[in-house]
Motif scaffolding. Structure first.
Motif, PDB file in Angstrom:
ATOM      1  N   ARG A  31      -9.136   8.543  38.740  1.00  0.00           N
ATOM      2  CA  ARG A  31      -8.991   8.280  37.300  1.00  0.00           C
ATOM      3  C   ARG A  31      -9.079   6.779  37.008  1.00  0.00           C
ATOM      4  O   ARG A  31      -9.643   6.368  35.989  1.00  0.00           O
ATOM      5  CB  ARG A  31      -7.670   8.847  36.801  1.00  0.00           C
ATOM      6  N   GLU A  34     -12.743   5.806  37.112  1.00  0.00           N
ATOM      7  CA  GLU A  34     -13.433   6.249  35.898  1.00  0.00           C
ATOM      8  C   GLU A  34     -13.078   5.373  34.708  1.00  0.00           C
ATOM      9  O   GLU A  34     -13.946   5.035  33.887  1.00  0.00           O
ATOM     10  CB  GLU A  34     -13.069   7.708  35.619  1.00  0.00           C
ATOM     11  N   GLU A  35     -11.804   4.969  34.634  1.00  0.00           N
ATOM     12  CA  GLU A  35     -11.397   4.110  33.521  1.00  0.00           C
ATOM     13  C   GLU A  35     -12.060   2.740  33.616  1.00  0.00           C
ATOM     14  O   GLU A  35     -12.509   2.170  32.613  1.00  0.00           O
ATOM     15  CB  GLU A  35      -9.878   3.960  33.520  1.00  0.00           C
ATOM     16  N   THR A  37     -14.927   2.098  35.006  1.00  0.00           N
ATOM     17  CA  THR A  37     -16.344   2.294  34.672  1.00  0.00           C
ATOM     18  C   THR A  37     -16.546   2.400  33.169  1.00  0.00           C
ATOM     19  O   THR A  37     -17.480   1.812  32.612  1.00  0.00           O
ATOM     20  CB  THR A  37     -16.877   3.555  35.363  1.00  0.00           C
ATOM     21  N   ARG A  38     -15.655   3.136  32.496  1.00  0.00           N
ATOM     22  CA  ARG A  38     -15.763   3.252  31.039  1.00  0.00           C
ATOM     23  C   ARG A  38     -15.554   1.907  30.360  1.00  0.00           C
ATOM     24  O   ARG A  38     -16.257   1.564  29.397  1.00  0.00           O
ATOM     25  CB  ARG A  38     -14.740   4.271  30.526  1.00  0.00           C
ATOM     26  N   ARG A  39     -14.603   1.121  30.853  1.00  0.00           N
ATOM     27  CA  ARG A  39     -14.367  -0.204  30.254  1.00  0.00           C
ATOM     28  C   ARG A  39     -15.570  -1.111  30.446  1.00  0.00           C
ATOM     29  O   ARG A  39     -15.941  -1.858  29.526  1.00  0.00           O
ATOM     30  CB  ARG A  39     -13.124  -0.833  30.875  1.00  0.00           C
ATOM     31  N   ARG A  41     -18.719  -0.181  30.788  1.00  0.00           N
ATOM     32  CA  ARG A  41     -19.785   0.264  29.896  1.00  0.00           C
ATOM     33  C   ARG A  41     -19.488  -0.107  28.457  1.00  0.00           C
ATOM     34  O   ARG A  41     -20.384  -0.533  27.715  1.00  0.00           O
ATOM     35  CB  ARG A  41     -19.949   1.772  30.033  1.00  0.00           C
ATOM     36  N   ARG A  42     -18.236   0.033  28.053  1.00  0.00           N
ATOM     37  CA  ARG A  42     -17.872  -0.306  26.681  1.00  0.00           C
ATOM     38  C   ARG A  42     -18.038  -1.804  26.422  1.00  0.00           C
ATOM     39  O   ARG A  42     -18.515  -2.210  25.359  1.00  0.00           O
ATOM     40  CB  ARG A  42     -16.429   0.127  26.410  1.00  0.00           C
TER      41      ARG A  42
END
Length: 302
Positions: A31, A34-35, A37-39, A41-42
């Protein structure tokens, strides 16, 4: 009864180590990944959107100005740019050759002056004073003034019967100016090397020249590589000043094209070419600086 070899059975230390290395990450770690990676990309998406929005606002602001059509015709004429590009490229090749020669001579002369300024002992005082005066003089004189002094003063001395090329005179002025700056960069790098390095080399039987060449200078050069690259980026722009002495480089070719058509588009073309020439070196300087900082923070020896 067979005897299993050490490290080959499933219960051996090697098998236990392999089993521990093959353990999959926990759900919490997954998790977290994934967090992150999302940050990332954002953040990338936000930076891209903000950059595009700023570019659009800048374009709209410039093109909506009352004098934009006249500026576009005088500075951004595609036909004038295409017709002047071959001559400018030939002149840019001269700038590149001057840059290569000036960079090598600047490094050699700058290193020599830096080593002379770090010599110890009263017997070297005259040379140290001469090197200090050289640095103070050529760092204080603006390059454009030095170009005129060297370009018109040296030929007046009539050292040779023939005419000295303006390219040679311009390169000489650039080397004199930048070697003064580069020598201070090298001297700063030499002084950052701990005296124990030099003393240890001397205790091993190395002479002063050998200790400087084999121990001190390699460390000093690695430490000052980022500022050296920054000086090289500045030199890439200043080689265009040799046009003041009559050399037909990229700047002078743009000036000739501008006088032929009374249009300033050739200056925009030469500006873009110099930007394209300096951007790779600037990015290399940033990468070297970041790499050196990371190595220092990690405790690595530079």
């Amino acid at each position: 009864m067979s005897t299993a070899r050490p490290g080959t059975s499933g219960s051996g230390p090697a098998a236990g180590t392999a089993a521990s290395l093959a353990t999959p990450p926990s759900s919490l770690e997954l998790r977290r990944r994934e967090e992150r990676t999302r940050r990332a990309r954002r953040s990338t998406l936000t930076a891209l959107v903000s950059t595009l929005a700023f570019a659009v606002l800048l374009w709209v602001g410039v093109t909506s100005a009352p004098g934009w059509p006249r500026v576009q015709a005088a500075f951004l004429d595609p036909q004038v740019a295409a017709s002047s590009l071959p001559g400018i490229l030939r002149g840019l090749w001269l700038n590149v050759r001057v840059l290569a020669v000036a960079a090598v001579l600047t490094l050699v002369l700058g290193m020599l002056v830096a080593v002379v300024r770090t010599l110890r002992g009263p017997v070297w005082l005259p040379l140290r004073l001469l090197a200090t005066g050289y640095v103070d003089l050529f760092r204080g004189v603006p390059l454009i003034v030095l170009l005129y002094i060297v370009g018109f003063g040296v030929p007046a001395l009539r050292f040779t019967d023939g005419r000295i090329s303006s390219v040679v005179l311009g390169t000489t002025a650039i080397v004199l100016t930048y070697s003064a700056y580069v020598s201070e960069v090298f001297r700063a790098g030499i002084e950052t090397v701990h005296p124990s390095q030099r003393l240890g080399a001397r205790s091993l039987g190395l002479s002063y020249a050998q200790s400087m060449r084999l121990v001190v200078l390699p460390q000093a050069v690695r430490r000052v590589m980022p500022p050296l690259l920054n000086d090289f980026v500045a030199m890439q722009k200043d080689v265009g000043l040799i046009s003041l002495l009559g050399a037909v480089d990229a700047v002078r070719a743009a000036q000739i094209a501008q006088l032929d058509g009374f249009n300033f588009t050739p200056y925009v073309v030469v500006a873009l070419l110099f930007v394209l020439l300096s951007v790779p070196t600037a990015r290399l300087a940033d990468w070297v600086s970041i790499r050196a900082t990371r190595r220092e923070q990690a405790g690595a020896v530079l």
